[in-house]
Structure formats: C-alpha cells, structure tokens
Design an enzyme around this catalytic site. Structure first.
Site, PDB file in Angstrom:
ATOM      1  CE1 TYR A 145      -3.815   2.310   0.384  1.00 46.48           C
ATOM      2  CE2 TYR A 145      -2.764   3.102   2.393  1.00 46.48           C
ATOM      3  CZ  TYR A 145      -3.737   3.220   1.422  1.00 46.48           C
ATOM      4  OH  TYR A 145      -4.635   4.260   1.497  1.00 46.48           O
ATOM      5  CE  LYS A 149      -3.778   5.271  -1.880  1.00 46.09           C
ATOM      6  NZ  LYS A 149      -4.733   5.964  -2.780  1.00 46.09           N
TER       7      LYS A 149
END
Length: 268
Positions: A145, A149
């Site tokens: 993740y 991002k």
C-alpha cells in the site's frame, strides 16, 4: 459557467462525500464507479451523472472518458478509486500485489493520461490525486500500500512540473484515518504466522474505538473542494488532524528520525 468534476471511486467513502459536496456547491458531478446500478443515493440528486468505470480496465476507461468529453466539459478530475492491501509482504500472492498496483497507481496514471490532451487544449484543468498518510511515511504491514501511494505522490509531483506550462494544476490530497468503510470493503488483508505479533499490534489502530476518532469523510471532501477552488499552485493538502500531526512530525524529526521512532514501537 457551471463547472464539472469527474470522480473515480464515487460509490462510497470520500468519493461519495465529495460528489455530494460538489453537487451542493452547484457543480455538475460525473460520479464513476464499477457498479452504478447498485447506487441508491447519488442517483437521486440533480446534476450528478453516474457512469460505469473500472480504473483497472484501461482501454474501456479511455473509451468511456472519450465519450464523456464529446458532450461534457470537465474542469477537475479527482483520482480517488483505491483500496488498502494490508499485511506482511510474505502473506501476499503475486496476483494480489499486482492488483494493488494496478488499481492504486496505474489506474491513476491511466485516467490522468486520458484527460491530459483535453486539458492541454483548453489550457486549464486540475487533477486531484488522493493518496494517504502512508503516501509520505512507511508503516508496518503496509509495504505494498505504501508503494502504491508513495508512487502516486511522486507521479503527481513530477507531472505537476510537466503540465504547469499548459495552465494545468496537479494536486495531492493526503488523508489520515477516515470514518469510512475502508476497513471493510476497501481493505484487503493477508496473514502470515511469522508476523502474528506484529499484525496484532498494528491491528489495534483499526479498532472501532480508534476509527471513531478518525476524520469524517465530509471534512476531507471540504479539503478536496478547497484544493479545486483556491486558485493556488499548492501541491499537497494534508487532511485530518492525525495526518497533519504525522506530517509535522516527519518534517521536524526528518524522515530518518520518524522511521526510528516508529521502528521502536514494533521491536518485540
């Protein structure tokens, strides 16, 4: 002249809250989602058009955007669609990792690329890319993740330089924890027995008590609206008290100092 915002991932959470806020402010809203036939709220509001769009389907997305631009003007594109893949790296399959990158990063790139020629010809337009607190700082069980991002943040900064000459703005909204269903439908997890203690410690941050202290999506939607309308070339908008505190800490301690602080919390 009435303005229009195009939003991905508008079926829930921040995407839906943003669609409702812009509609209330008098904007036209093109709210995209994978299953618009299941939407029971936005379809009742005026000036909101529901469109089927899956950001992982590149060719179909490009065709959909091309059709939209034949009959609609678009002023702001909000790249919001995404989900969290949470767990130790060893817990995930190659397919899970690729799906995370495909949605959270390549989806943003593909949607953005489809709109750039249109904005460039108009010499105006704004991209608002939603990242996360974990787009500027790493955290255990969030490596993939984080990767997606962090990449969107870097992509946005680099692209902002490229497009400035055409009067196009690129902005990042980085929320902290939000009171949404992110920990339900927007969160996927993986378990590996070697990381049980670490995972349990991290999971404390996703408890109902903790989530109750998170920022409301409507408050983050207001920051998105501010980013779309403030007329500034500002790149990053940190959203939520926890995100602001962590970002301030990172600036004060430096990235290395914050790393050492967080690392110390998870040494067993």
């Amino acid at each position: 002249m009435q303005k229009t915002i195009f939003i991905t991932g508008a079926s829930s959470g921040l995407g839906k809250a943003t669609a409702k806020l812009f509609q209330e402010k008098g904007w036209n809203v093109i709210a995209t989602m994978r299953r618009p036939e299941e939407e029971k709220e936005l379809n009742r509001l005026s000036n909101i058009t529901l469109v089927e769009l899956d950001v992982t389907k590149t060719l179909k997305s490009q065709e959909t955007i091309s059709e939209i631009l034949k009959s609609n003007s678009v002023d702001v594109v909000m790249n919001n669609a995404g989900y969290g893949l949470i767990g130790a790296l060893e817990a995930f399959t190659t397919e899970q990792i690729q799906a995370q990158i495909q949605t959270n990063l390549l989806g943003v790139i593909d949607i953005t690329r489809a709109f750039i020629p249109y904005f460039r010809e108009r010499k105006s337009g704004t991209f608002i890319n939603v990242t996360s607190t974990f787009g500027f700082m790493g955290y255990p069980t969030c490596s993939i993740y984080n990767a997606s991002k962090f990449a969107v943040d870097g992509f946005s900064e680099g692209l902002a330089y490229e497009l400035a000459q055409f009067g196009i703005n690129v902005k990042v909204v980085a929320p902290g924890g939000m009171q949404t269903d992110f920990t339900g439908r927007s969160l996927q997890g993986g378990m590996h027995q070697a990381y049980g203690q670490l995972t349990a410690k991290v999971s404390e941050g996703y408890s109902e008590e903790q989530i109750a202290n998170y920022t409301k999506p409507e408050d983050v939607a207001q920051i998105v609206y501010d980013a779309a309308t403030d007329g500034k070339s500002k790149l990053r908008y940190i959203a939520g008290s926890d995100a602001i505190a962590l970002y301030k800490e990172r600036l004060e301690l430096t990235a290395e100092g914050q790393f050492e602080k967080i690392r110390a919390q998870f040494i067993f």
